[in-house]
Design a protein around this motif. Structure first.
Motif, PDB file in Angstrom:
ATOM      1  N   ASP A 296       0.847  -1.196   0.000  1.00  0.00           N
ATOM      2  CA  ASP A 296       0.000   0.000   0.000  1.00  0.00           C
ATOM      3  C   ASP A 296       0.886   1.250   0.000  1.00  0.00           C
ATOM      4  O   ASP A 296       2.046   1.181   0.417  1.00  0.00           O
ATOM      5  CB  ASP A 296      -0.928  -0.024   1.226  1.00  0.00           C
ATOM      6  N   TYR A 298       1.046   3.861   1.849  1.00  0.00           N
ATOM      7  CA  TYR A 298       1.549   4.334   3.146  1.00  0.00           C
ATOM      8  C   TYR A 298       2.762   3.535   3.594  1.00  0.00           C
ATOM      9  O   TYR A 298       3.757   4.095   4.047  1.00  0.00           O
ATOM     10  CB  TYR A 298       0.444   4.283   4.210  1.00  0.00           C
ATOM     11  N   SER A 299       2.662   2.216   3.435  1.00  0.00           N
ATOM     12  CA  SER A 299       3.805   1.385   3.820  1.00  0.00           C
ATOM     13  C   SER A 299       4.991   1.679   2.918  1.00  0.00           C
ATOM     14  O   SER A 299       6.137   1.717   3.368  1.00  0.00           O
ATOM     15  CB  SER A 299       3.450  -0.100   3.717  1.00  0.00           C
ATOM     16  N   ALA A 302       6.600   4.875   4.040  1.00  0.00           N
ATOM     17  CA  ALA A 302       7.315   4.673   5.299  1.00  0.00           C
ATOM     18  C   ALA A 302       8.639   3.950   5.042  1.00  0.00           C
ATOM     19  O   ALA A 302       9.680   4.287   5.613  1.00  0.00           O
ATOM     20  CB  ALA A 302       6.450   3.879   6.274  1.00  0.00           C
ATOM     21  N   SER A 312      10.335   7.094  10.265  1.00  0.00           N
ATOM     22  CA  SER A 312       9.010   7.649  10.038  1.00  0.00           C
ATOM     23  C   SER A 312       8.301   7.949  11.357  1.00  0.00           C
ATOM     24  O   SER A 312       7.133   8.296  11.373  1.00  0.00           O
ATOM     25  CB  SER A 312       8.169   6.708   9.179  1.00  0.00           C
ATOM     26  N   LYS A 316       3.431  11.438  10.242  1.00  0.00           N
ATOM     27  CA  LYS A 316       2.108  10.876  10.486  1.00  0.00           C
ATOM     28  C   LYS A 316       1.919   9.681   9.548  1.00  0.00           C
ATOM     29  O   LYS A 316       1.991   9.807   8.350  1.00  0.00           O
ATOM     30  CB  LYS A 316       1.027  11.918  10.208  1.00  0.00           C
ATOM     31  N   THR A 317       1.720   8.534  10.121  1.00  0.00           N
ATOM     32  CA  THR A 317       1.530   7.359   9.274  1.00  0.00           C
ATOM     33  C   THR A 317       0.040   7.100   9.069  1.00  0.00           C
ATOM     34  O   THR A 317      -0.367   6.335   8.237  1.00  0.00           O
ATOM     35  CB  THR A 317       2.184   6.106   9.897  1.00  0.00           C
ATOM     36  N   ARG A 318      -0.730   7.794   9.898  1.00  0.00           N
ATOM     37  CA  ARG A 318      -2.180   7.630   9.815  1.00  0.00           C
ATOM     38  C   ARG A 318      -2.661   8.253   8.495  1.00  0.00           C
ATOM     39  O   ARG A 318      -2.247   9.337   8.133  1.00  0.00           O
ATOM     40  CB  ARG A 318      -2.794   8.361  11.010  1.00  0.00           C
ATOM     41  N   PRO A 319      -3.573   7.586   7.785  1.00  0.00           N
ATOM     42  CA  PRO A 319      -4.091   8.149   6.539  1.00  0.00           C
ATOM     43  C   PRO A 319      -4.816   9.477   6.782  1.00  0.00           C
ATOM     44  O   PRO A 319      -5.400   9.656   7.842  1.00  0.00           O
ATOM     45  CB  PRO A 319      -5.105   7.101   6.058  1.00  0.00           C
TER      46      PRO A 319
END
Ligand SMILES: Nc1nc2c(ncn2[C@@H]2O[C@H](COP(=O)(O)OP(=O)(O)OP(=O)(O)O)[C@@H](O)[C@H]2O)c(=O)[nH]1
Ligand SMILES: [Mg+2]
Length: 319
Positions: A296, A298-299, A302, A312, A316-319
């Protein structure tokens, strides 16, 4: 004399050289920016945007003539749409701006919309910075209000002028591109054409939907005929009124401009770092993986952050 000193002296060849150095992102360019930066911030930036062929260059040319009468010097950055129809307006600009050829108080730089190492907005602000350091009192930036980049360039100028033309459905286009909101002054150019008053009315109707507090600047709507110069003195007047009105606010605009520039530069540097760190073609492989739903976005982001040595954790790793 050093190149910076020659720029301060307003030497045209030094200005041109300085611009190229910065555009090439050379170490000498960065060195130059460091040398000239303390001497910038004086020029008044006038942004002129609007649809293709609205008469922006003709208007900038007229404004320049008026400004020169007062003895002030002018720098012009014209971002040309490399139009397939005109084969690029660069030649056209030279011809139109020919009136100022040989006037040491005017420096004109045409730039293509494509092919800038670091993006159009950065290239444009670099040119404006050099012209500012070179002591130009007024720096005019002409862009076609079609892309976000172009709109952003003008949005952070000290005064933003939006040029519209009657009878072309520009109002709708301009609304779509979000350029109506950035106007400090509206200009309905080609007022010699039918429909100018109608266009003034529709812009006015649009403005009346907004609420203005007492003391707020309400963008005036001016009619001009850039080819003959009709309405240009009134436009100069409006610019001066805006300038006086917004003097206290100018620092805020400058700050916005600087923040925009810093953020833009940081994103650019970060992408450079990514491209230098990852093996050739790796970024494309990651994209392939995302497209194939193997990973995905986001990964993937990161992972890239980690590989360039940035944990990271802070991001912010949150969508
Ligand atoms: N009739 C009329 N024509 C105008 C007027 N102002 C400009 N023009 C003409 O409109 C054409 C386009 O003018 P430019 O000044 O190149 O317009 P521009 O907005 O700079 O165009 P791009 O930079 O290519 O987007 C030229 O042929 C001008 O002579 C005007 O007030 N009335
Ligand atoms: Mg033009």
């Amino acid at each position: 004399m050093t190149l910076a000193e020659r720029v301060f002296a307003g030497e045209a060849r030094a200005i041109a050289r300085a611009i190229s150095l910065i555009e090439d992102e050379s170490a000498a360019g960065a060195e130059l920016v460091r040398a000239i930066y303390p001497r910038t911030g004086r020029a008044y930036l006038v942004g002129v945007t609007g649809p293709p062929g609205a008469g922006k260059s003709t208007l900038v040319d007229r404004l320049t003539t008026e400004v020169r009468k007062t003895g002030q010097t002018v720098g012009i950055v014209a971002v040309d749409p490399t139009s397939p129809f005109s084969g690029g307006a660069i030649l056209g600009d030279r011809v139109r701006m020919g009136a100022h050829f040989g006037d040491a108080g005017v420096f004109i730089r045409s730039m293509a919309t494509r092919g800038h190492l670091g993006g159009l907005a950065r290239a444009t602000s670099d040119v404006a910075l050099v012209l500012d350091a070179a002591g130009k009192d007024i720096v005019m930036i002409e862009t076609v209000g079609v892309g976000q980049d172009e709109v952003d360039i003008v949005r952070t100028a000290d005064v933003s002028i939006v040029v519209l033309v009657p009878g072309t459905g520009d109002e709708v286009q301009a609304l779509k591109a979000g350029i109506m909101e950035i106007a400090d002054i509206f200009v309905v150019n080609k007022a010699d054409r039918d429909g100018a008053d109608r266009l003034v009315q529709s812009v006015s109707a649009m403005l009346s939907l907004q609420t203005f507090q007492p003391g707020d600047w309400r963008p005036p709507i001016l009619k001009t005929e850039a080819t003959s110069g009709v309405g240009v003195p009134e436009l100069i007047d409006a610019i001066q009124k805006f300038r006086a009105h917004s003097e206290a606010m100018r620092g805020i605009r400058q700050r916005t401009r600087q923040e925009y520039r810093l953020r833009d530069l940081l994103s650019h540097r970060f992408m450079q770092l990514v491209e230098e760190t990852l093996p050739a073609g790796e970024l494309q492989r990651v994209v392939d993986g995302i497209a194939a739903r193997e990973v995905d976005p986001y990964s993937a982001a990161a992972d890239i952050m980690r590989r360039v040595g940035l944990s990271s954790a802070g991001a912010k790793t949150r969508p």
